[in-house]
Design a protein around this motif. Structure first.
Motif, PDB file in Angstrom:
ATOM      1  N   HIS A  20     -13.566  23.724  -2.013  1.00  0.00           N
ATOM      2  CA  HIS A  20     -13.262  22.287  -2.050  1.00  0.00           C
ATOM      3  C   HIS A  20     -11.761  22.053  -2.232  1.00  0.00           C
ATOM      4  N   GLU A  22      -9.374  24.100  -1.218  1.00  0.00           N
ATOM      5  CA  GLU A  22      -8.765  24.437   0.080  1.00  0.00           C
ATOM      6  C   GLU A  22      -8.973  23.301   1.083  1.00  0.00           C
ATOM      7  N   LYS A  23     -10.178  22.751   1.113  1.00  0.00           N
ATOM      8  CA  LYS A  23     -10.489  21.656   2.037  1.00  0.00           C
ATOM      9  C   LYS A  23      -9.596  20.452   1.740  1.00  0.00           C
ATOM     10  N   PHE A  24      -9.423  20.138   0.456  1.00  0.00           N
ATOM     11  CA  PHE A  24      -8.559  19.026   0.072  1.00  0.00           C
ATOM     12  C   PHE A  24      -7.149  19.230   0.618  1.00  0.00           C
ATOM     13  N   LYS A  26      -6.108  21.096   3.095  1.00  0.00           N
ATOM     14  CA  LYS A  26      -6.068  21.042   4.559  1.00  0.00           C
ATOM     15  C   LYS A  26      -6.198  19.619   5.084  1.00  0.00           C
ATOM     16  N   GLU A  27      -6.765  18.713   4.299  1.00  0.00           N
ATOM     17  CA  GLU A  27      -6.889  17.311   4.695  1.00  0.00           C
ATOM     18  C   GLU A  27      -5.597  16.520   4.454  1.00  0.00           C
ATOM     19  N   GLN A  28      -4.645  17.105   3.772  1.00  0.00           N
ATOM     20  CA  GLN A  28      -3.369  16.445   3.507  1.00  0.00           C
ATOM     21  C   GLN A  28      -2.410  16.770   4.649  1.00  0.00           C
ATOM     22  N   ASP A  29      -1.201  16.252   4.576  1.00  0.00           N
ATOM     23  CA  ASP A  29      -0.243  16.494   5.657  1.00  0.00           C
ATOM     24  C   ASP A  29       0.702  17.660   5.352  1.00  0.00           C
ATOM     25  N   TYR A  35       2.202  26.095   3.589  1.00  0.00           N
ATOM     26  CA  TYR A  35       1.148  26.480   2.646  1.00  0.00           C
ATOM     27  C   TYR A  35       1.021  27.997   2.569  1.00  0.00           C
ATOM     28  N   GLN A 119       3.420  13.879  -1.345  1.00  0.00           N
ATOM     29  CA  GLN A 119       3.524  15.242  -0.830  1.00  0.00           C
ATOM     30  C   GLN A 119       3.851  16.227  -1.959  1.00  0.00           C
ATOM     31  N   ASP A 122       0.652  17.031  -3.452  1.00  0.00           N
ATOM     32  CA  ASP A 122      -0.092  17.932  -2.569  1.00  0.00           C
ATOM     33  C   ASP A 122       0.415  19.367  -2.723  1.00  0.00           C
TER      34      ASP A 122
END
Length: 148
Positions: A20, A22-24, A26-29, A35, A119, A122
């Motif tokens: 979860h 990692e998914k978060f 990857k959903e950001q910019d 990364y 950012q 993030d």
């Protein structure tokens, strides 16, 4: 070598929780190459051979040059990284070793020259996620090739 345990089997919810995170990210910019640079630098500092092996391979698959991959630990000493990447690599170091000096205002300011406050957050989550992965891998005795 042998791992201490297969945490995927012992406690699959841990893997799911990390997934979860990692998914978060990857959903950001956040740039995927940036990364991977974060993952490699934190893994170098933490001494996580498993993660270092995985993420250098991932960066190669993304088309990164051997010079950029090989010289991440000495990013200050070369011209292969942008100013934004250098700011994030510096932030990765201070967050990974946060008990040493916290996050100095100068590091924070440098990151904000290149990234928004959102950012920045993030990036902090990205740094914390790889630090969590490193600690899981090291604590369970993972090593390069143990999942092949």
């Amino acid at each position: 070598m042998q791992t201490r345990m297969d945490y995927y089997k012992v406690h699959p919810k841990v893997y799911s929780l990390m997934g979860h995170m990692e998914k978060f990210i990857k959903e950001q910019d956040l740039d995927p190459i940036l990364y991977e640079l974060i993952k490699i630098r934190a893994s170098q500092i933490n001494g996580c051979a498993f993660c270092l092996d995985m993420h250098t391979r991932d960066l190669r698959k993304m088309g990164e040059s051997e010079e950029r991959i090989a010289l991440i630990s000495v990013w200050r000493e070369c011209t292969y990284y942008t100013d934004a990447e250098k700011a994030v690599l510096h932030l990765t170091e201070v967050v990974t070793e946060i008990t040493t000096q916290g996050v100095p205002q100068t590091v924070y300011n440098e990151v904000l020259k290149h990234f928004s406050e959102k950012q920045y957050m993030d990036i902090i989550v990205a740094i914390n996620t790889i630090n969590n992965w490193n600690r899981i891998a090291i604590s369970t005795g993972m090593f390069p090739g143990c999942k092949d």
